[in-house]
Design a protein around this motif. Sequence first.
Motif, PDB file in Angstrom:
ATOM      1  N   GLN A  51      -1.266  14.422  48.235  1.00 31.63           N
ATOM      2  CA  GLN A  51      -2.510  15.152  47.888  1.00 31.63           C
ATOM      3  C   GLN A  51      -2.275  16.181  46.987  1.00 31.63           C
ATOM      4  OE1 GLN A  51      -5.721  14.267  48.789  1.00 31.63           O
ATOM      5  NE2 GLN A  51      -6.255  16.013  47.628  1.00 31.63           N
ATOM      6  N   LEU A  52      -1.096  16.838  47.128  1.00 30.91           N
ATOM      7  CA  LEU A  52      -0.980  18.020  46.047  1.00 30.91           C
ATOM      8  C   LEU A  52      -0.399  17.509  44.806  1.00 30.91           C
ATOM      9  CD1 LEU A  52       1.202  20.427  48.353  1.00 30.91           C
ATOM     10  CD2 LEU A  52      -1.147  20.740  47.407  1.00 30.91           C
ATOM     11  N   ILE A  53       0.551  16.435  44.808  1.00 30.22           N
ATOM     12  CA  ILE A  53       0.550  15.862  43.799  1.00 30.22           C
ATOM     13  C   ILE A  53      -0.672  15.357  42.704  1.00 30.22           C
ATOM     14  CG2 ILE A  53       1.893  13.872  42.451  1.00 30.22           C
ATOM     15  CD1 ILE A  53       3.898  14.212  44.859  1.00 30.22           C
ATOM     16  N   ALA A  54      -1.456  14.709  43.812  1.00 29.64           N
ATOM     17  CA  ALA A  54      -2.698  13.936  43.087  1.00 29.64           C
ATOM     18  C   ALA A  54      -3.420  15.251  42.540  1.00 29.64           C
ATOM     19  CB  ALA A  54      -3.436  13.384  44.190  1.00 29.64           C
ATOM     20  N   ILE A  55      -3.640  16.284  43.058  1.00 27.12           N
ATOM     21  CA  ILE A  55      -4.501  17.495  42.522  1.00 27.12           C
ATOM     22  C   ILE A  55      -3.804  17.980  41.243  1.00 27.12           C
ATOM     23  CG2 ILE A  55      -5.078  19.881  43.014  1.00 27.12           C
ATOM     24  CD1 ILE A  55      -5.203  18.957  45.978  1.00 27.12           C
ATOM     25  N   GLY A  58      -4.535  15.667  38.705  1.00 26.88           N
ATOM     26  CA  GLY A  58      -6.130  15.434  38.389  1.00 26.88           C
ATOM     27  C   GLY A  58      -6.644  14.069  38.487  1.00 26.88           C
ATOM     28  N   VAL A  59      -5.814  13.463  39.566  1.00 21.26           N
ATOM     29  CA  VAL A  59      -6.184  12.192  40.036  1.00 21.26           C
ATOM     30  C   VAL A  59      -6.723  11.908  41.501  1.00 21.26           C
ATOM     31  CG1 VAL A  59      -5.010  11.055  38.145  1.00 21.26           C
ATOM     32  CG2 VAL A  59      -3.887  11.193  40.213  1.00 21.26           C
ATOM     33  N   SER A  60      -6.938  10.842  42.133  1.00 22.38           N
ATOM     34  CA  SER A  60      -6.990  10.581  43.531  1.00 22.38           C
ATOM     35  C   SER A  60      -5.758  10.418  44.150  1.00 22.38           C
ATOM     36  CB  SER A  60      -8.076   9.555  43.924  1.00 22.38           C
ATOM     37  OG  SER A  60      -7.150   8.679  43.604  1.00 22.38           O
ATOM     38  N   LYS A  61      -5.554  10.934  45.486  1.00 26.27           N
ATOM     39  CA  LYS A  61      -4.506  10.659  46.310  1.00 26.27           C
ATOM     40  C   LYS A  61      -4.125   9.178  46.330  1.00 26.27           C
ATOM     41  CE  LYS A  61      -4.360  10.751  50.725  1.00 26.27           C
ATOM     42  NZ  LYS A  61      -4.482  11.163  52.048  1.00 26.27           N
ATOM     43  N   GLN A  62      -5.140   8.446  46.174  1.00 22.63           N
ATOM     44  CA  GLN A  62      -4.891   6.891  46.317  1.00 22.63           C
ATOM     45  C   GLN A  62      -4.398   6.470  45.071  1.00 22.63           C
ATOM     46  OE1 GLN A  62      -7.629   8.255  47.183  1.00 22.63           O
ATOM     47  NE2 GLN A  62      -7.854   7.789  49.403  1.00 22.63           N
ATOM     48  N   ALA A  63      -4.722   6.834  43.885  1.00 22.41           N
ATOM     49  CA  ALA A  63      -4.229   6.513  42.506  1.00 22.41           C
ATOM     50  C   ALA A  63      -2.976   7.011  42.483  1.00 22.41           C
ATOM     51  CB  ALA A  63      -5.108   7.138  41.691  1.00 22.41           C
ATOM     52  N   HIS A  65      -0.796   7.504  44.645  1.00 22.88           N
ATOM     53  CA  HIS A  65       0.446   6.876  45.590  1.00 22.88           C
ATOM     54  C   HIS A  65       0.272   5.321  45.361  1.00 22.88           C
ATOM     55  CE1 HIS A  65       1.411   4.760  49.479  1.00 22.88           C
ATOM     56  NE2 HIS A  65       2.090   5.922  49.747  1.00 22.88           N
ATOM     57  N   LYS A  66      -0.671   4.945  44.659  1.00 22.65           N
ATOM     58  CA  LYS A  66      -0.457   3.396  44.219  1.00 22.65           C
ATOM     59  C   LYS A  66       0.556   3.494  42.995  1.00 22.65           C
ATOM     60  CE  LYS A  66      -3.356  -0.431  42.431  1.00 22.65           C
ATOM     61  NZ  LYS A  66      -4.799  -0.846  41.842  1.00 22.65           N
ATOM     62  N   LYS A  67       0.411   4.240  42.133  1.00 23.95           N
ATOM     63  CA  LYS A  67       1.415   4.298  41.044  1.00 23.95           C
ATOM     64  C   LYS A  67       2.803   4.623  41.178  1.00 23.95           C
ATOM     65  CE  LYS A  67       1.423   5.999  36.105  1.00 23.95           C
ATOM     66  NZ  LYS A  67       0.639   6.720  35.161  1.00 23.95           N
ATOM     67  N   TYR A  68       2.951   5.704  42.275  1.00 21.69           N
ATOM     68  CA  TYR A  68       4.081   6.006  42.416  1.00 21.69           C
ATOM     69  C   TYR A  68       4.890   5.890  43.745  1.00 21.69           C
ATOM     70  CZ  TYR A  68       3.417   8.353  38.117  1.00 21.69           C
ATOM     71  OH  TYR A  68       3.195   8.675  36.722  1.00 21.69           O
ATOM     72  N   GLY A  69       3.884   5.320  44.712  1.00 16.77           N
ATOM     73  CA  GLY A  69       4.510   5.163  46.000  1.00 16.77           C
ATOM     74  C   GLY A  69       5.585   4.740  46.266  1.00 16.77           C
ATOM     75  N   ARG A  70       6.193   3.453  45.546  1.00 20.59           N
ATOM     76  CA  ARG A  70       7.166   2.812  45.587  1.00 20.59           C
ATOM     77  C   ARG A  70       8.478   3.481  44.904  1.00 20.59           C
ATOM     78  NH1 ARG A  70       4.518  -0.641  48.529  1.00 20.59           N
ATOM     79  NH2 ARG A  70       2.850  -1.783  47.500  1.00 20.59           N
ATOM     80  N   SER A  71       8.304   4.446  44.084  1.00 14.13           N
ATOM     81  CA  SER A  71       9.089   5.122  43.113  1.00 14.13           C
ATOM     82  C   SER A  71      10.128   5.880  43.915  1.00 14.13           C
ATOM     83  CB  SER A  71       8.480   6.026  42.036  1.00 14.13           C
ATOM     84  OG  SER A  71       7.563   5.301  41.488  1.00 14.13           O
TER      85      SER A  71
END
Length: 71
Positions: A51-55, A58-63, A65-71
């Motif tokens: 959530q903090l990274i998304a803020i 400037g994107v959603s938490k889901q976006a 996490h989808k982009k970087y969740g496996r990084s």
Amino acid sequence: MSTGPLATLSGEAGSDDPFTALRAIAKLRKEVDALEVLAVRRARNSNASWQLIAIALGVSKQAVHKKYGRS
């Protein structure tokens, strides 16, 4: 990475020659993408929430996490 290449590419992106500008913009995108991956990894290693990274991005938490969740 130092900011020197970014400053150079940024200057070239404003070139009057459209092909010089386009090449510089494409390179800038790659550099910024690489910097973003590194910053997200550092944030996660510092226990920042998605959530903090998304803020910050400037994107959603889901976006993010989808982009970087496996990084």
